[in-house]
Design a protein around this motif. Sequence first.
Motif, PDB file in Angstrom:
ATOM      1  N   THR A 120       0.838  -1.202   0.000  1.00 49.15           N
ATOM      2  CA  THR A 120       0.000   0.000   0.000  1.00 49.15           C
ATOM      3  C   THR A 120       0.872   1.252   0.000  1.00 49.15           C
ATOM      4  N   ASN A 154      -9.121  -8.587  -1.035  1.00 49.63           N
ATOM      5  CA  ASN A 154     -10.511  -8.158  -0.819  1.00 49.63           C
ATOM      6  C   ASN A 154     -11.492  -9.257  -1.220  1.00 49.63           C
ATOM      7  N   SER A 190     -13.563  -9.346   3.196  1.00 51.10           N
ATOM      8  CA  SER A 190     -13.594  -7.878   3.233  1.00 51.10           C
ATOM      9  C   SER A 190     -12.897  -7.369   4.504  1.00 51.10           C
ATOM     10  N   ASN A 191     -12.477  -6.131   4.503  1.00 44.03           N
ATOM     11  CA  ASN A 191     -11.696  -5.505   5.588  1.00 44.03           C
ATOM     12  C   ASN A 191     -10.438  -6.303   5.936  1.00 44.03           C
ATOM     13  N   LYS A 250      -4.811  -3.892   5.974  1.00 44.24           N
ATOM     14  CA  LYS A 250      -4.550  -2.808   6.937  1.00 44.24           C
ATOM     15  C   LYS A 250      -3.218  -2.173   6.590  1.00 44.24           C
ATOM     16  N   PRO A 307      -7.152   0.048   9.412  1.00 45.35           N
ATOM     17  CA  PRO A 307      -7.967  -0.642   8.396  1.00 45.35           C
ATOM     18  C   PRO A 307      -8.206   0.230   7.159  1.00 45.35           C
ATOM     19  N   LEU A 308      -8.068  -0.365   5.978  1.00 46.52           N
ATOM     20  CA  LEU A 308      -8.255   0.388   4.730  1.00 46.52           C
ATOM     21  C   LEU A 308      -9.572  -0.017   4.067  1.00 46.52           C
ATOM     22  N   PRO A 309     -10.246   0.910   3.391  1.00 46.62           N
ATOM     23  CA  PRO A 309     -11.485   0.537   2.695  1.00 46.62           C
ATOM     24  C   PRO A 309     -11.204  -0.460   1.561  1.00 46.62           C
ATOM     25  N   ASP A 310     -12.200  -1.304   1.276  1.00 51.36           N
ATOM     26  CA  ASP A 310     -12.024  -2.295   0.196  1.00 51.36           C
ATOM     27  C   ASP A 310     -12.128  -1.621  -1.168  1.00 51.36           C
ATOM     28  N   ILE A 311     -11.331  -2.101  -2.118  1.00 49.66           N
ATOM     29  CA  ILE A 311     -11.450  -1.607  -3.509  1.00 49.66           C
ATOM     30  C   ILE A 311     -12.398  -2.546  -4.272  1.00 49.66           C
ATOM     31  N   GLN A 341     -16.070  -8.634  -1.555  1.00 52.30           N
ATOM     32  CA  GLN A 341     -15.724 -10.027  -1.199  1.00 52.30           C
ATOM     33  C   GLN A 341     -16.442 -10.945  -2.187  1.00 52.30           C
TER      34      GLN A 341
END
Length: 196
Positions: free
Chosen positions: A64, A122, A126-127, A130, A135-139, A142
């Motif tokens: 990331t 993802n 989901s989730n 990190k 925690p980062l939002p999903d692109i 799932q």
Amino acid sequence: MPMSSLQKVTKSRANSAFKALMSVHWWMAACYFVLFTTGTFMSQLPSEFFIRSPLYDFHKSIGTLVMALLTWRILILLRVWWRKYTKRPPKFTPEWFKTVTLHTSLYVFMWAVPITGFLLSNSYKSNNVKFFGLPLPDIFPQDSAMVDLGRNLHFWLAYTFLAFIILHIVLQWKVAKAMWRRFLGTIKTRFKFLAN
Ligand code: HEM
Ligand code: HEM
């Protein structure tokens, strides 16, 4: 004292945005080294092995980080081009096309490889990604049907990227050799006391 290839590359364009571009270049090169070593190592570990999960988290965090650095690098690259090509348009020689094609391919891989990492992670859960604990939002949603595609794409694109990196290093061999000598020199001076 004669100038090394490494000094020539940076000194010749010392006052330009090129210096900033090369600085991000070296930080990112170090991150890719970490990503390839952790990626190859962690995916061979047995599923319940104690360092597997922290290593996956570390790999995803550095992956990331490298995406954020890429955005910054593209902005600097646009500045380099602006300064360079508004002064004098490029000479469209075969050499120019060769370099631009290779560098553009490297940029495409720098973008696509981490995106497929997100697709894999993802789709699996989901989730799941990190950034050093944040925690980062999903692109991607799932979706168990996409996991295998994500894994295959991440695998093949990552190793094709590596082949392109090796080609790039071979083409920049003089600089790579100068860096290697400088690295050995540092090791020798730092650990001189061991020889005594
Ligand atoms: C440029 C950035 C990246 C590079 C060069 C890279 C490289 C690699 C490599 C070489 C592997 C080992 C593949 C194998 O031998 O099976 C790997 C595995 C993996 N990577 Fe990345 N990666 C990057 C970014 C990411 C990101 C951003 C994520 C997730 C957010 C990610 C998630 C994973 C996962 C989950 C695996 C394990 C695959 C498995 O267990 O089969 N990677 N990566
Ligand atoms: C030991 C490793 C490496 C060496 C010795 C090296 C050397 C160099 C040198 C000397 C340049 C400047 C060329 C010029 O004069 O215009 C350059 C540019 C570049 N390198 Fe590397 N490099 C290495 C690793 C990497 C890696 C891992 C990547 C990953 C993608 C990469 C991507 C690029 C790109 C895209 C450029 C064009 C300038 C830019 O947009 O940043 N290099 N490299």
